[in-house]
Design a protein around this motif. Structure first.
Motif, PDB file in Angstrom:
ATOM      1  N   UNK A  76       0.849  -1.186   0.000  1.00  0.00           N
ATOM      2  CA  UNK A  76       0.000   0.000   0.000  1.00  0.00           C
ATOM      3  C   UNK A  76       0.896   1.251   0.000  1.00  0.00           C
ATOM      4  N   UNK A  77       0.408   2.353  -0.558  1.00  0.00           N
ATOM      5  CA  UNK A  77       1.227   3.572  -0.639  1.00  0.00           C
ATOM      6  C   UNK A  77       1.800   4.036   0.696  1.00  0.00           C
ATOM      7  N   UNK A  78       1.051   3.904   1.778  1.00  0.00           N
ATOM      8  CA  UNK A  78       1.545   4.378   3.071  1.00  0.00           C
ATOM      9  C   UNK A  78       2.738   3.554   3.572  1.00  0.00           C
ATOM     10  N   UNK A  79       2.903   2.352   3.042  1.00  0.00           N
ATOM     11  CA  UNK A  79       4.063   1.506   3.360  1.00  0.00           C
ATOM     12  C   UNK A  79       5.157   1.702   2.308  1.00  0.00           C
ATOM     13  N   UNK A  80       4.756   1.718   1.047  1.00  0.00           N
ATOM     14  CA  UNK A  80       5.720   1.744  -0.054  1.00  0.00           C
ATOM     15  C   UNK A  80       6.439   3.080  -0.194  1.00  0.00           C
ATOM     16  N   UNK A  81       5.729   4.179  -0.056  1.00  0.00           N
ATOM     17  CA  UNK A  81       6.355   5.484  -0.313  1.00  0.00           C
ATOM     18  C   UNK A  81       7.522   5.792   0.625  1.00  0.00           C
ATOM     19  N   UNK A  82       7.379   5.595   1.942  1.00  0.00           N
ATOM     20  CA  UNK A  82       8.542   5.866   2.804  1.00  0.00           C
ATOM     21  C   UNK A  82       9.737   4.954   2.502  1.00  0.00           C
ATOM     22  N   UNK A  83       9.476   3.700   2.139  1.00  0.00           N
ATOM     23  CA  UNK A  83      10.573   2.786   1.829  1.00  0.00           C
ATOM     24  C   UNK A  83      11.228   3.156   0.498  1.00  0.00           C
ATOM     25  N   UNK A  84      10.429   3.562  -0.465  1.00  0.00           N
ATOM     26  CA  UNK A  84      10.960   4.045  -1.744  1.00  0.00           C
ATOM     27  C   UNK A  84      11.846   5.280  -1.512  1.00  0.00           C
ATOM     28  N   UNK A 121      24.115  10.627  -7.737  1.00  0.00           N
ATOM     29  CA  UNK A 121      23.090  11.614  -8.065  1.00  0.00           C
ATOM     30  C   UNK A 121      21.832  10.831  -8.399  1.00  0.00           C
ATOM     31  N   UNK A 122      20.732  11.137  -7.705  1.00  0.00           N
ATOM     32  CA  UNK A 122      19.481  10.409  -7.895  1.00  0.00           C
ATOM     33  C   UNK A 122      18.361  11.392  -8.201  1.00  0.00           C
ATOM     34  N   UNK A 123      17.758  11.213  -9.363  1.00  0.00           N
ATOM     35  CA  UNK A 123      16.554  11.943  -9.745  1.00  0.00           C
ATOM     36  C   UNK A 123      15.390  10.963  -9.616  1.00  0.00           C
ATOM     37  N   UNK A 124      14.195  11.492  -9.403  1.00  0.00           N
ATOM     38  CA  UNK A 124      13.037  10.610  -9.234  1.00  0.00           C
ATOM     39  C   UNK A 124      11.845  11.150 -10.007  1.00  0.00           C
ATOM     40  N   UNK A 125      10.871  10.266 -10.134  1.00  0.00           N
ATOM     41  CA  UNK A 125       9.552  10.691 -10.572  1.00  0.00           C
ATOM     42  C   UNK A 125       8.797  11.155  -9.339  1.00  0.00           C
ATOM     43  N   UNK A 126       7.484  11.068  -9.381  1.00  0.00           N
ATOM     44  CA  UNK A 126       6.659  11.441  -8.231  1.00  0.00           C
ATOM     45  C   UNK A 126       5.815  10.232  -7.857  1.00  0.00           C
ATOM     46  N   UNK A 127       5.967   9.789  -6.629  1.00  0.00           N
ATOM     47  CA  UNK A 127       5.288   8.584  -6.164  1.00  0.00           C
ATOM     48  C   UNK A 127       3.787   8.704  -6.407  1.00  0.00           C
ATOM     49  N   UNK A 128       3.214   7.671  -7.040  1.00  0.00           N
ATOM     50  CA  UNK A 128       1.779   7.591  -7.247  1.00  0.00           C
ATOM     51  C   UNK A 128       1.239   8.402  -8.409  1.00  0.00           C
ATOM     52  N   UNK A 129       2.095   9.161  -9.078  1.00  0.00           N
ATOM     53  CA  UNK A 129       1.638  10.000 -10.186  1.00  0.00           C
ATOM     54  C   UNK A 129       1.583   9.202 -11.482  1.00  0.00           C
ATOM     55  N   UNK A 130       0.811   9.696 -12.427  1.00  0.00           N
ATOM     56  CA  UNK A 130       0.778   9.147 -13.779  1.00  0.00           C
ATOM     57  C   UNK A 130       1.934   9.792 -14.528  1.00  0.00           C
TER      58      UNK A 130
END
Length: 148
Positions: free
Chosen positions: A98-106, A119-128
């Motif tokens: 679930x997002x509440x578990x996955x997002x902090x670990x990500x 150097x780490x770039x990311x997308x946005x968690x849960x976004x399209x």
């Protein structure tokens, strides 16, 4: 955790036409998290990926890591990596955390990579998101912990 690692010449992630993450040569990571994953899994995989020797040396052998080439990482959360297609034709995503578990670990996984000097770039968690990249080689690996 399950991560698809793809060596790239360039990569970017956009949301609604706006670039939110962009790198030149390096790694695109599609990161999936399941219910049982914990910080130990994130730490193991951050260490594994930071040291993964999948870039060519002067003799054309895969002997160099992302740090060795001065590359960067584009990390994108990807819950569909835990899609189960064994039954029917519609995947089940019950194995994805679930997002509440996955997002902090990500987020922690990405921070661990940064602590290794990457150097780490990311997308946005849960976004399209739209993810564009040039797979270099092509080289694509799947790394997991705990091991499947």
């Amino acid at each position: 955790m399950r991560i698809v690692v793809q060596r790239c010449k360039q990569a970017k992630v956009t949301i609604s036409g706006d670039t939110v993450g962009s790198i030149e040569q390096g790694l695109v990571l599609l990161v999936g998290i399941t219910h049982e994953d914990a910080e130990r899994d994130a730490a193991y995989l951050a260490d594994k990926i930071a040291g993964l020797r999948i870039f060519e040396d002067g003799e054309g052998k895969m002997n160099l890591s992302i740090a060795d080439i001065g590359g960067a990482v584009l990390s994108v959360s990807q819950f569909t990596l835990y899609g189960d297609c064994r039954k029917g034709k519609r995947p089940s995503f019950t194995n994805a955390a679930r997002p509440e578990v996955a997002e902090p670990l990500y987020d922690r996984f990405n921070e661990l990579l940064r602590q290794k000097g990457l150097v780490v770039e990311t997308g946005r968690f849960g976004a399209d998101m739209d993810v564009e990249f040039t797979n270099w080689g092509p080289v694509t690996l799947i790394v997991e912990h705990p091991f499947a």
